[in-house]
Scaffold this motif. Structure first.
Motif, PDB file in Angstrom:
ATOM      1  N   GLY A 190      18.815  58.747  81.635  1.00  0.00           N
ATOM      2  CA  GLY A 190      18.025  58.870  80.419  1.00  0.00           C
ATOM      3  C   GLY A 190      18.865  58.696  79.173  1.00  0.00           C
ATOM      4  O   GLY A 190      18.421  58.085  78.189  1.00  0.00           O
ATOM      5  N   GLY A 191      20.095  59.211  79.200  1.00  0.00           N
ATOM      6  CA  GLY A 191      20.976  59.042  78.050  1.00  0.00           C
ATOM      7  C   GLY A 191      21.297  57.584  77.779  1.00  0.00           C
ATOM      8  O   GLY A 191      21.293  57.133  76.622  1.00  0.00           O
ATOM      9  N   LEU A 192      21.569  56.829  78.829  1.00  0.00           N
ATOM     10  CA  LEU A 192      21.857  55.401  78.655  1.00  0.00           C
ATOM     11  C   LEU A 192      20.659  54.660  78.062  1.00  0.00           C
ATOM     12  O   LEU A 192      20.798  53.883  77.106  1.00  0.00           O
ATOM     13  CB  LEU A 192      22.245  54.782  80.001  1.00  0.00           C
ATOM     14  N   LEU A 193      19.485  54.903  78.622  1.00  0.00           N
ATOM     15  CA  LEU A 193      18.299  54.186  78.155  1.00  0.00           C
ATOM     16  C   LEU A 193      17.891  54.615  76.745  1.00  0.00           C
ATOM     17  O   LEU A 193      17.548  53.768  75.902  1.00  0.00           O
ATOM     18  CB  LEU A 193      17.144  54.410  79.128  1.00  0.00           C
ATOM     19  N   LEU A 194      17.928  55.912  76.476  1.00  0.00           N
ATOM     20  CA  LEU A 194      17.553  56.381  75.143  1.00  0.00           C
ATOM     21  C   LEU A 194      18.519  55.872  74.082  1.00  0.00           C
ATOM     22  O   LEU A 194      18.108  55.510  72.968  1.00  0.00           O
ATOM     23  CB  LEU A 194      17.499  57.909  75.126  1.00  0.00           C
ATOM     24  N   PHE A 195      19.794  55.839  74.417  1.00  0.00           N
ATOM     25  CA  PHE A 195      20.768  55.310  73.459  1.00  0.00           C
ATOM     26  C   PHE A 195      20.504  53.832  73.183  1.00  0.00           C
ATOM     27  O   PHE A 195      20.553  53.383  72.031  1.00  0.00           O
ATOM     28  CB  PHE A 195      22.184  55.492  74.000  1.00  0.00           C
ATOM     29  N   ALA A 196      20.219  53.066  74.251  1.00  0.00           N
ATOM     30  CA  ALA A 196      19.961  51.636  74.074  1.00  0.00           C
ATOM     31  C   ALA A 196      18.711  51.407  73.225  1.00  0.00           C
ATOM     32  O   ALA A 196      18.719  50.592  72.288  1.00  0.00           O
ATOM     33  CB  ALA A 196      19.810  50.961  75.435  1.00  0.00           C
ATOM     34  N   VAL A 197      17.639  52.124  73.530  1.00  0.00           N
ATOM     35  CA  VAL A 197      16.391  51.942  72.786  1.00  0.00           C
ATOM     36  C   VAL A 197      16.547  52.410  71.341  1.00  0.00           C
ATOM     37  O   VAL A 197      16.131  51.721  70.394  1.00  0.00           O
ATOM     38  CB  VAL A 197      15.246  52.705  73.482  1.00  0.00           C
ATOM     39  N   ASP A 234      26.728  44.953  72.099  1.00  0.00           N
ATOM     40  CA  ASP A 234      27.006  45.736  73.302  1.00  0.00           C
ATOM     41  C   ASP A 234      26.415  47.132  73.219  1.00  0.00           C
ATOM     42  O   ASP A 234      26.168  47.769  74.249  1.00  0.00           O
ATOM     43  CB  ASP A 234      28.521  45.842  73.512  1.00  0.00           C
ATOM     44  N   LEU A 235      26.194  47.638  72.010  1.00  0.00           N
ATOM     45  CA  LEU A 235      25.594  48.961  71.853  1.00  0.00           C
ATOM     46  C   LEU A 235      24.196  49.030  72.456  1.00  0.00           C
ATOM     47  O   LEU A 235      23.719  50.110  72.813  1.00  0.00           O
ATOM     48  CB  LEU A 235      25.526  49.328  70.363  1.00  0.00           C
ATOM     49  N   VAL A 236      23.544  47.895  72.583  1.00  0.00           N
ATOM     50  CA  VAL A 236      22.213  47.837  73.184  1.00  0.00           C
ATOM     51  C   VAL A 236      22.285  47.306  74.611  1.00  0.00           C
ATOM     52  O   VAL A 236      21.704  47.879  75.536  1.00  0.00           O
ATOM     53  CB  VAL A 236      21.272  46.954  72.340  1.00  0.00           C
ATOM     54  N   ALA A 237      23.020  46.208  74.798  1.00  0.00           N
ATOM     55  CA  ALA A 237      22.978  45.502  76.082  1.00  0.00           C
ATOM     56  C   ALA A 237      23.616  46.301  77.215  1.00  0.00           C
ATOM     57  O   ALA A 237      23.038  46.423  78.302  1.00  0.00           O
ATOM     58  CB  ALA A 237      23.665  44.143  75.942  1.00  0.00           C
TER      59      ALA A 237
END
Length: 328
Positions: A55-62, A76-79
């Motif tokens: 969840g942390g990875l996905l929430l940070f990306a979104v 890279d902050l998103v991808a």
């Protein structure tokens, strides 16, 4: 080629930091997936760690995607967090479903869908890699369900080789339609196919060696280390057919990658050509139990030298002189 928009220099400098952060969170996901079912039952504490990291990875990306300006959303902050978060979703779903027959299909296709969404939004390569790997998981399960690779009756070499070659062909063709995935999809699928061919040929060679060794034992000597053994008859013709099928499919893939390299000019396809050739031919020689491999080496050396000489002659050929323009 992967299309990216110009990034602010500060975002480009932070790439190593992003990679480290993603690596640590992804490690937490892998540890959770590995230990959550270690005792058979679901360990909620380990599973919760994996869910939080994913969840942390996905929430940070979104969140980063929504807050960054349009030109920076492919950074890279998103991808990277988005791609690894997609894999985390697949792993957590696989842990939750455990040994259900549909687990590889559901987990793999979820990764594909999330990666496709990320690719559509960012046009970045990490989503291509994770999408191909997610598709591979579902595809391999489909192969196992179709040809029964785990039924204990030997390795179906021809079927597996055909399936791997088809996977490389389909993924490369599908990715070719989009400039954002034209090279990377084919390179990842090709790399998987090279590894798969090498593992398959090595396993078949080992299995053949055992079969030959055991078939030479007489029935009187059929007790090995205190257990009865009826030596299986080595079916050399079957292994020979497997070896030649693998060689022919490898040749077809090599020629296809040469064509892709000529069209795209990318080094990835040239590396696949070298990797497939230098791994599969020696392993196939073991499977064929060639008595005089020196003849194969000589033939390959002569052919390779001839190709290099041809390339050298083409490069040294004088360039045509431009035709003189009309006199003023």
């Amino acid at each position: 080629m992967i299309e990216t928009l110009p990034l602010r220099p500060s975002l480009d400098r932070d790439r190593p930091v992003v990679a480290l952060g993603v690596a640590l969170l992804a490690t937490a996901v892998v540890l959770s997936a590995f230990y959550s079912r270690e005792s058979g039952d679901l360990d909620l504490s380990n599973f919760a760690v994996g869910l939080l990291a994913t969840g942390g990875l996905l929430l940070f990306a979104v969140g980063t995607y929504l807050r960054l300006q349009q030109g920076d959303r492919s950074s890279d902050l998103v991808a990277w967090p988005g791609a690894f978060g997609s894999v985390g979703v697949g792993l957590m779903v696989a842990v939750a479903m455990d040994t259900h027959d549909a687990t590889p299909y559901v987990a793999g296709l979820l990764v594909v869908l999330l990666s496709a969404a990320g690719l559509a939004l960012t046009r970045r390569g990490p989503f291509v890699v994770t999408g191909v790997l997610g598709l591979l998981v579902a595809y391999l399960q489909g192969i196992d369900d179709a040809v029964g690779t785990g039924d204990g009756e030997g390795v179906p070499g021809v079927q597996i080789a055909l399936a791997l070659a088809l996977f490389a062909l389909l993924v490369t063709a599908a990715g070719w339609r989009l400039p954002a995935s034209r090279v990377l999809s084919g390179a990842v699928a090709g790399g998987v196919t090279v590894v798969g061919f090498a593992v398959l040929t090595g396993v078949l060679s080992f299995e053949h060696s055992l079969s030959v060794a055991f078939s030479g034992m007489s029935s009187e000597d059929g007790v090995i280390y205190g257990s009865s053994f009826d030596g299986p008859v080595a079916d050399s013709e079957s292994y020979t057919a497997d070896a030649w099928t693998i060689l022919l499919l490898a040749l077809a893939l090599v020629l296809g990658w040469c064509l892709c390299a000529a069209v795209t000019g990318h080094v990835a396809y040239r590396l696949l050509v070298v990797a497939m050739t230098v791994t599969i031919i020696p392993l196939a020689m073991q499977l064929l139990t060639v008595t005089h491999p020196s003849w194969w080496g000589l033939a390959l050396g002569v052919a390779g030298g001839g190709v290099l000489v041809l390339a050298g002659l083409r490069a040294l050929r004088p360039a045509p002189r431009p035709e003189p323009g009309p006199k003023p």
